[in-house]
Each structure stands twice: as structure tokens, then as C-alpha cells.
Design an enzyme around this catalytic site. Sequence first.
Site, PDB file in Angstrom:
ATOM      1  N   LYS A  37       0.962  -1.326   0.105  1.00 37.16           N
ATOM      2  CA  LYS A  37       0.172  -0.107   0.139  1.00 37.16           C
ATOM      3  C   LYS A  37       0.824   1.237   0.263  1.00 37.16           C
ATOM      4  CE  LYS A  37      -2.245   0.897   4.011  1.00 37.16           C
ATOM      5  NZ  LYS A  37      -2.987   0.592   4.846  1.00 37.16           N
ATOM      6  N   SER A  38       1.830   1.251   0.786  1.00 36.58           N
ATOM      7  CA  SER A  38       3.046   2.326   0.793  1.00 36.58           C
ATOM      8  C   SER A  38       4.362   1.912   1.113  1.00 36.58           C
ATOM      9  CB  SER A  38       2.460   3.607   1.656  1.00 36.58           C
ATOM     10  OG  SER A  38       2.517   2.673   3.136  1.00 36.58           O
TER      11      SER A  38
END
Length: 618
Positions: A37-38
Site C-alpha cells: 500500500k505504501s
Amino acid sequence: PEMARLVHASMAQWNDYHHEDEDVDGEERDESGVDYKSTGRDSLVFLVDASKEMFIMGEDEEPSPFDMTMQCVRSVYTSKIISSDKDLVALVFYGTEQSKNPRNSFKHVYIYHDLDLPGARRVQDVDGLRGEKGAQVAGETMGSGNTNLGEALWCCSNLYSDIKLRLSHKRLMIFTCRDTPHGGDSERDRQARTKASDLKETGVVIDLMHLMKPGGFDVSLFFCDVVSPPEDEAELGLQMEPCGKLEDLQKRVRAKEMKKRSVARLNLCLGEGMNVAVGVYITALQARKPNAIKLYRDNNEPVRTKTRLYHTQTGSLLLPSDTKRVQVYAGRQIVMEKDEVDVIKKFSDPGLELIGFKPMERLKLHHHLRSAVFIYPEEEMVTGVSNFNPFFTMCSVRNVFALCKYTRIRNSPPRFLALVPQKEEVDDGQAQIAAPGFHGIFLPYADDIRTLDTPQLPTASESQVDKMKEIVHKLRFKYRSDAFENPVLQQHYRNLEALALDLMAPEHIEDLTMPNVNMIDQRLGSLAQEFRDLVYPADYNPEGKTAPKRKPAEAAGGTEKKPKVEMSEDELRGHVQKGNLGKLTVPVLKDACKQFGVKVTGTKKQELIDALTAQLTK
């Protein structure tokens, strides 16, 4: 095309001239990477209650809650070292008599391990806190004192803020057997709730691992306001029943501490203008030994390999734009640019496209090619999520599977997926066993299915078949894949653990793949001998070893050499014209090169074929 040679150089940095090779083909071995996601690391803080109640032994010689917690922490440490050695972990005690934190600004809070990488030293530290001796060490080192959970949460918040690295997921687990940690002090309860709310606003997920105590554990008294709500529908929230056994505690921790990440986030197209955002998850992946890391002998620093292409004649550096792709077809070299290869490989954009529906009985066992993927809606990508539930319910009620075309990434070949619905299942402790979603089963193409010519063998008699049916019935058992560990991997990691922790010998492992001969003999009784009498001759001895027949050359005291098969020039030219030199073996190609005086620069099969083709087509 220009010929180039590979020059390998060991370099400390690899930044220049780094370019992408061909994209992965989407097969199972290429799906071990995750779609983060990051970018960042996962972090986990264990916040453990060190009050006197935690050291009380359980009934029937069950370990104390503190000992169960330390065993669980050790298990997570060792699993992180093996599977996620870049993640950060910390161990903090609250309710202690002694204080150990920066400037000792938080009373009755003892930071045993800062938020850092797991290592062998930390595992040894946790081992020192296990058992009766570990309880004594904990009492002498930290002791038990007053409790202020609010200050403990504040201290943990500082651990996160002091980390300069980017953290993608932050989780805090509270281990305690007290449902009212402050004994009814409303002011301290309020401070703890406020600090927990502050932590959750900064992205920290707070979980409660409550342990069994006399009289039961009432979550509603305090901790229901402290813990975080479930992150998605697939994750259950606060468990109401406390853990009474180590296995239950480890199961809950294992389900929480590992962040579930998708290997791809795609759109499932149900029709024109109807898209569902879904994530693709891997449920099973073959475990392998980690690759060996080369170290520089002077300082034991990891060595990175850098590959560059150089011109064979001028020695100049070749950039990616200077190279071309070649495919040999019918003896000719088909030269293509990288852009042309990309266009040829691209069939469709990444995503799932619904083709239709089939009854579940049309899905056969022999269609299984590899482990399935799991399809689940992505709530963060809001568009189309509401279409998923009707689609899922319809497939479940009508007992059909959805046939889809699946393209995982750009330039990966499309595959057919059978989406089989799976309903949610929970166990007695309300822990989720199976999440609601679709299993994506990979279906074969027509080219993948082969027709086998089965050899004609003698047919067994009816009495022999009936006797084997009895044997099969006696030896049947319920197979569970999670009950058998890979003995090679287990022994490998036990050896590494023994070296890292300075143990005298590695921990013994039981090879569960070996058959239990005593149990088999006990179940079969006389059936094995009866089957042997029906099938084999009277003098058959299954455990006897027959002497290998000696060849005539060996009997004479020498070794027989295979005669070289010489090929005429006309026969070789015929192979070249038909383009089937690839059907010849490497030794035959080498002999042909020597026979016709062809000079070759390498020993690979394609290099030999190219050299012979160039010589005989002049």
C-alpha cells in the site's frame, strides 16, 4: 545484431545503467512479490502486563500468563527473522516496579527491547524470561508495581515517533490478564482511553490479547474503548473470550501480526460500466530456502553483482538501446526491437473480465494446474465494491463458478480463472477460519492437455482387487497439509538457529513424512501377506536384493565404450536445411564440429547450432 559478452563485476552500489528485463509472465514463482500500500516496513510493539497476577500458575500445571506471553513473543521473533527480517519489533512491560525508558520520564514502564530489527540476541533475552527461572529474573530485573496504562501507551507512541524509517503498518499488542488495570481509578482510565485514541489517530492499530484469569475476563469494563476496530470485514474485531492455552494465544497473535497484502489490485469487469475493485491474494506458496548471500571476505559486507554488456571488438559499453532480441525459427534469426517484443507480448490490460458461468460439476480435479489465488473486494478502492456482494451471493446460491480472463500485470499472458465462491467460517472462539470471497482456480488451455498412450499391462483378478480394497480401507486417514512440515526446511532453520544462538546442538525435528511402519503393520495384520500370496510367486522376497547383472565387458575386466556416431556432411546439411539441428544432442553436435573443423567460442547448444549453421550455409 551486434554480439556482446557479459562482464560481471562485484560493486557496492547498483544504480547506473539498471534497466528492466522482460516482465514476469505471471506464473506462480513470480507472484511472491506483494503490492505494498505504501513503501515502508511493518512494526510491532508487545506491551506486556508485569503485575503479580501475570505470574500465577494456571490449573493442571498450565504455564502462567507471563510465561505464555514470553513463548508467544519468542515465536514471533523467530518467525520474523525467517520471513520478515526487515520488520521492526519492540518489547515493553508496564506495571513494573523499576522504570527503564528515555530519561525515565514514565514511571512503572520498562522498555526491554527498543523498536528495532529482530535478532539472535533478542531471542536469547526472551528465553531468559521463560519458565520459573525467567519469572525470578523478571522479578529481580523489573518487579511488579503500580499500573498506569496511559503512560505506557505514551511511551510506546514515542517509540514510533523516534523511528526515522518509513513505517507502512504500525501495530501494538497488549497482553494482560486484568480486565480493570487501574482497579477502578476513573482518572487513569480516562487518560489511557485518551492516549489510545491519540495512537489510533496516528495510524497505530491496538489489539488486546487477554489471558484467562479466575472469575473470567470482562472486556466491556475497560478495554473495549481502547482497542482498534477491525480494519476490514475479513478481520474480526475484539475477541470476547480470553485465551486459556498457549496454542490459542499463538493462533490469535499469528492472525493479527502478519499484515495481509495483495499481489495485485485489479478491476473485475462484470459488464459494460460495472467494475468491482478486487485484490488478488496468495493462499499457498511453495516455501524455499533463502538464497545464499555472497559476502566480501575482508569485512563480511554483502556483495552486489552488477551486469554490463560490452562490445566484443571495441570494448565499448552497450546501453539497453544498443541491444536487440533474437528468436531462432527454422534456422533463421528473427531480430526484434524491445518495443516490438512488448507489443507482441501484450494481449490485454491488467484485470479480470467475466466471460460467463458454469455449473460447479463442470469443474474437474484434473483441471488443477497450480495453487489457487483468492479474490476479495478492496474497500479502499470504493468504486464498484457494492456490486461484489450480489455477484458473490448469486454464485453461492446457484452453485455455479464464474469463468474469467485474468491478466495480472502488463505483458503477462492471459489465463482463464474459475472463480469458486467460499462462504465465511469461524471457529468456536469466533476467530475466522475462512474469509468470504472467491478462489481463483487456474484452468488449462487446450495446448496444456495431453493424451497419454497407456501401456497394456496384465489385468488384476477380482480377488486381487478385493484384497487391495481391504488394504486401502485399513490405511485411510484424513490428510491435512498443515500437519506435515517440510523436514529439509525445518532442519535448515534449526541449524541456523543453533549457530545464531550459540546452542550446543540444533533442536531435534521429527520427520512426519516418514511412514509409521509399526502402525501400518498393526492395522494391516495378515492382509499384507495375503495380498503377497495372491499377486507374487511363492519364492518372492520383497526385502531381498538381487545381484546386478554384469555386462560382458565388465566380466572381462574392461569397460565398454559407446562408439561415436559419425555423421556424413550430406546428412548434416539435411538437418540444417530442415531446421532440426536442435533435435541432436550436445555430444553429437560437438563431435560434428570436430569432424568438420568448425571453431566454436562456447559449449552451449545454441552456440554449437549457430556455428554449424554458419559453416554449412556458406
